[in-house]
Design a protein around this motif. Structure first.
Motif, PDB file in Angstrom:
ATOM      1  N   VAL A  29       0.865  -1.169   0.000  1.00 16.38           N
ATOM      2  CA  VAL A  29       0.000   0.000   0.000  1.00 16.38           C
ATOM      3  C   VAL A  29       0.904   1.222   0.000  1.00 16.38           C
ATOM      4  N   PHE A  30       0.656   2.149  -0.928  1.00 15.93           N
ATOM      5  CA  PHE A  30       1.414   3.393  -0.981  1.00 15.93           C
ATOM      6  C   PHE A  30       0.587   4.492  -0.329  1.00 15.93           C
ATOM      7  N   SER A  31       1.214   5.295   0.523  1.00 13.59           N
ATOM      8  CA  SER A  31       0.482   6.344   1.225  1.00 13.59           C
ATOM      9  C   SER A  31       1.440   7.446   1.666  1.00 13.59           C
ATOM     10  N   HIS A  32       0.900   8.667   1.833  1.00 20.03           N
ATOM     11  CA  HIS A  32       1.668   9.740   2.463  1.00 20.03           C
ATOM     12  C   HIS A  32       1.706   9.546   3.973  1.00 20.03           C
ATOM     13  N   LEU A  33       0.812   8.724   4.498  1.00 18.97           N
ATOM     14  CA  LEU A  33       0.692   8.419   5.927  1.00 18.97           C
ATOM     15  C   LEU A  33       0.242   9.620   6.755  1.00 18.97           C
ATOM     16  N   LEU A  34      -0.346  10.610   6.104  1.00 14.84           N
ATOM     17  CA  LEU A  34      -0.829  11.789   6.820  1.00 14.84           C
ATOM     18  C   LEU A  34      -2.328  11.651   7.056  1.00 14.84           C
ATOM     19  N   PHE A  35      -2.678  10.739   7.996  1.00 15.62           N
ATOM     20  CA  PHE A  35      -4.091  10.497   8.270  1.00 15.62           C
ATOM     21  C   PHE A  35      -4.317  10.397   9.764  1.00 15.62           C
ATOM     22  N   ASP A  36      -5.585  10.472  10.138  1.00 16.42           N
ATOM     23  CA  ASP A  36      -5.969  10.350  11.540  1.00 16.42           C
ATOM     24  C   ASP A  36      -5.524   9.001  12.087  1.00 16.42           C
ATOM     25  N   SER A  37      -5.149   8.957  13.346  1.00 13.68           N
ATOM     26  CA  SER A  37      -4.593   7.729  13.929  1.00 13.68           C
ATOM     27  C   SER A  37      -5.560   6.550  13.867  1.00 13.68           C
ATOM     28  N   LEU A  74       1.841   1.966  13.114  1.00 13.57           N
ATOM     29  CA  LEU A  74       1.787   0.842  12.181  1.00 13.57           C
ATOM     30  C   LEU A  74       2.892  -0.169  12.454  1.00 13.57           C
ATOM     31  N   SER A  75       4.064   0.316  12.808  1.00  8.79           N
ATOM     32  CA  SER A  75       5.152  -0.603  13.167  1.00  8.79           C
ATOM     33  C   SER A  75       4.759  -1.422  14.384  1.00  8.79           C
ATOM     34  N   GLY A  76       4.061  -0.774  15.333  1.00  9.96           N
ATOM     35  CA  GLY A  76       3.596  -1.482  16.531  1.00  9.96           C
ATOM     36  C   GLY A  76       2.557  -2.538  16.223  1.00  9.96           C
ATOM     37  N   ARG A  77       1.826  -2.416  15.101  1.00  5.87           N
ATOM     38  CA  ARG A  77       0.832  -3.403  14.691  1.00  5.87           C
ATOM     39  C   ARG A  77       1.440  -4.495  13.827  1.00  5.87           C
ATOM     40  N   GLY A  78       2.754  -4.440  13.673  1.00  9.01           N
ATOM     41  CA  GLY A  78       3.445  -5.492  12.930  1.00  9.01           C
ATOM     42  C   GLY A  78       3.483  -5.281  11.430  1.00  9.01           C
ATOM     43  N   VAL A  79       3.028  -4.108  10.970  1.00  6.59           N
ATOM     44  CA  VAL A  79       3.065  -3.805   9.536  1.00  6.59           C
ATOM     45  C   VAL A  79       4.447  -3.267   9.184  1.00  6.59           C
ATOM     46  N   LYS A  80       5.042  -3.792   8.120  1.00  5.93           N
ATOM     47  CA  LYS A  80       6.351  -3.312   7.683  1.00  5.93           C
ATOM     48  C   LYS A  80       6.180  -1.942   7.027  1.00  5.93           C
ATOM     49  N   VAL A  81       6.931  -0.973   7.506  1.00  5.38           N
ATOM     50  CA  VAL A  81       6.864   0.382   6.956  1.00  5.38           C
ATOM     51  C   VAL A  81       8.186   0.703   6.261  1.00  5.38           C
ATOM     52  N   HIS A  82       8.089   1.035   4.981  1.00  3.89           N
ATOM     53  CA  HIS A  82       9.256   1.447   4.205  1.00  3.89           C
ATOM     54  C   HIS A  82       9.000   2.839   3.649  1.00  3.89           C
ATOM     55  N   LEU A  83      10.041   3.474   3.143  1.00  2.00           N
ATOM     56  CA  LEU A  83       9.913   4.822   2.604  1.00  2.00           C
ATOM     57  C   LEU A  83      10.181   4.831   1.106  1.00  2.00           C
ATOM     58  N   LYS A  84       9.576   5.793   0.421  1.00  2.00           N
ATOM     59  CA  LYS A  84       9.862   6.031  -0.995  1.00  2.00           C
ATOM     60  C   LYS A  84      10.101   7.514  -1.193  1.00  2.00           C
ATOM     61  N   TYR A  85      11.162   7.837  -1.915  1.00  2.00           N
ATOM     62  CA  TYR A  85      11.511   9.239  -2.128  1.00  2.00           C
ATOM     63  C   TYR A  85      11.746   9.486  -3.604  1.00  2.00           C
ATOM     64  N   ASN A  86      11.059  10.477  -4.154  1.00  3.08           N
ATOM     65  CA  ASN A  86      11.220  10.845  -5.556  1.00  3.08           C
ATOM     66  C   ASN A  86      12.055  12.119  -5.663  1.00  3.08           C
ATOM     67  N   ILE A  87      13.176  12.024  -6.326  1.00  2.00           N
ATOM     68  CA  ILE A  87      14.022  13.195  -6.530  1.00  2.00           C
ATOM     69  C   ILE A  87      13.431  14.032  -7.653  1.00  2.00           C
ATOM     70  N   VAL A  88      13.260  15.331  -7.397  1.00  4.22           N
ATOM     71  CA  VAL A  88      12.666  16.240  -8.377  1.00  4.22           C
ATOM     72  C   VAL A  88      13.732  17.072  -9.078  1.00  4.22           C
ATOM     73  N   SER A  89      14.700  17.576  -8.299  1.00  5.36           N
ATOM     74  CA  SER A  89      15.705  18.463  -8.876  1.00  5.36           C
ATOM     75  C   SER A  89      17.059  18.215  -8.232  1.00  5.36           C
ATOM     76  N   THR A  90      18.093  18.776  -8.810  1.00  4.68           N
ATOM     77  CA  THR A  90      19.442  18.607  -8.277  1.00  4.68           C
ATOM     78  C   THR A  90      19.617  19.441  -7.011  1.00  4.68           C
ATOM     79  N   GLY A  91      20.528  18.999  -6.158  1.00  5.74           N
ATOM     80  CA  GLY A  91      20.878  19.761  -4.968  1.00  5.74           C
ATOM     81  C   GLY A  91      19.880  19.693  -3.837  1.00  5.74           C
ATOM     82  N   GLU A  92      18.990  18.700  -3.829  1.00  3.75           N
ATOM     83  CA  GLU A  92      18.022  18.574  -2.740  1.00  3.75           C
ATOM     84  C   GLU A  92      18.711  18.130  -1.448  1.00  3.75           C
TER      85      GLU A  92
END
Length: 255
Positions: A29-37, A74-92
């Motif tokens: 599942v892909f998400s920003h994770l910015l939701f109510d608990s 989510l980590s406490g519920r045993g769900v594996k949480v990984h991150l994804k980062y999209n590079i937009v421009s140089t020098g970030e």
């Protein structure tokens, strides 16, 4: 999901119920994770294998707190949480991404370039400076590897973004590929909160119907087969025609 706290997308609960009854497991599942608990209650490690968080370039202070809280929940519920980062421009600056990965014991970080979405109204990386983007990506992945955090380049990218040394390192250590094997990422589809479906992140082709109108993955994929076969080996750049990677089918120029 959109930025800021959100409600449960319409149809999401129905998808989870259908998943349970069918005995399937949702791979990602892909998400920003910015939701109510309370939203975290919809996730169970026996239904969802992992959540990949779209880590943003900047956050408001309150958004950052929500993000970190939900990673903990989510980590406490045993769900594996990984991150994804999209590079937009140089020098970030990658310091927030590296800091969260270390502090919350993130095991995987998916790295890519921001690509035009279906609506083409989001910021995306320009391939005019792809060599510079390649150097930034290489630096970030080396920094993560020093902390024993596994980085994956996803989806495929043009191999000519990197010099030979960086390319060899990234093939060995970050799953860099120049070719999208099989049917994109072979048994996957991209499902949006409104239950619309796309072939994959790199191909902005929308399915004719929504998810619950289909009976199988093969039925969904069949509508795209001819189109994908036609574009897969269409050179992205003129220089591809003289490139040994392209000629030997090691690289088709990225998504």
């Amino acid at each position: 999901m959109s930025e800021g706290p959100v409600v449960v997308p319409a149809g999401f609960k129905e998808v989870l119920e259908k998943t349970k009854k069918s005995g399937f497991v949702i791979d990602r599942v892909f998400s920003h994770l910015l939701f109510d608990s309370s939203f975290s209650n919809y996730f169970d490690k026996n239904i969802v294998k992992e959540i990949i968080v779209h880590f943003q370039h900047t956050y408001k202070p309150e958004e950052y707190e929500i993000l970190l809280r939900n990673i903990r929940l989510l980590s406490g519920r045993g769900v594996k949480v990984h991150l994804k980062y999209n590079i937009v421009s140089t020098g970030e600056s990658f310091q927030n991404l590296i800091g969260v990965s270390k502090n919350y014991k993130i095991k995987k970080v998916y790295i890519s370039l921001a690509i035009p979405g279906y609506s083409k109204d989001t910021k995306f990386a320009s391939l005019d400076n792809m060599r510079e983007l390649g150097r930034d990506m290489f630096w970030l992945i080396k920094e993560l590897s020093l902390s024993r955090i596994k980085a994956f380049i996803y989806p495929v990218l043009p191999l000519c973004m990197f010099d030979d040394g960086a390319m060899r390192f990234l093939i060995r250590n970050a799953s860099l590929k120049g070719v999208c094997f099989g049917r994109g990422f072979i048994s996957s589809i991209r499902i949006n909160p409104d239950m619309s479906i796309f072939y994959c992140p790199g191909i902005a082709r929308k399915a004719q119907k929504t998810l619950l109108s289909y009976n199988s993955l093969g039925q969904i994929h069949s509508q795209w087969d001819c189109f994908v076969k036609e574009i897969r080996w269409r050179p992205l750049f003129k220089i591809c025609l003289d490139c040994s990677y392209f000629k030997n089918k090691w690289c088709h120029g990225g998504c």
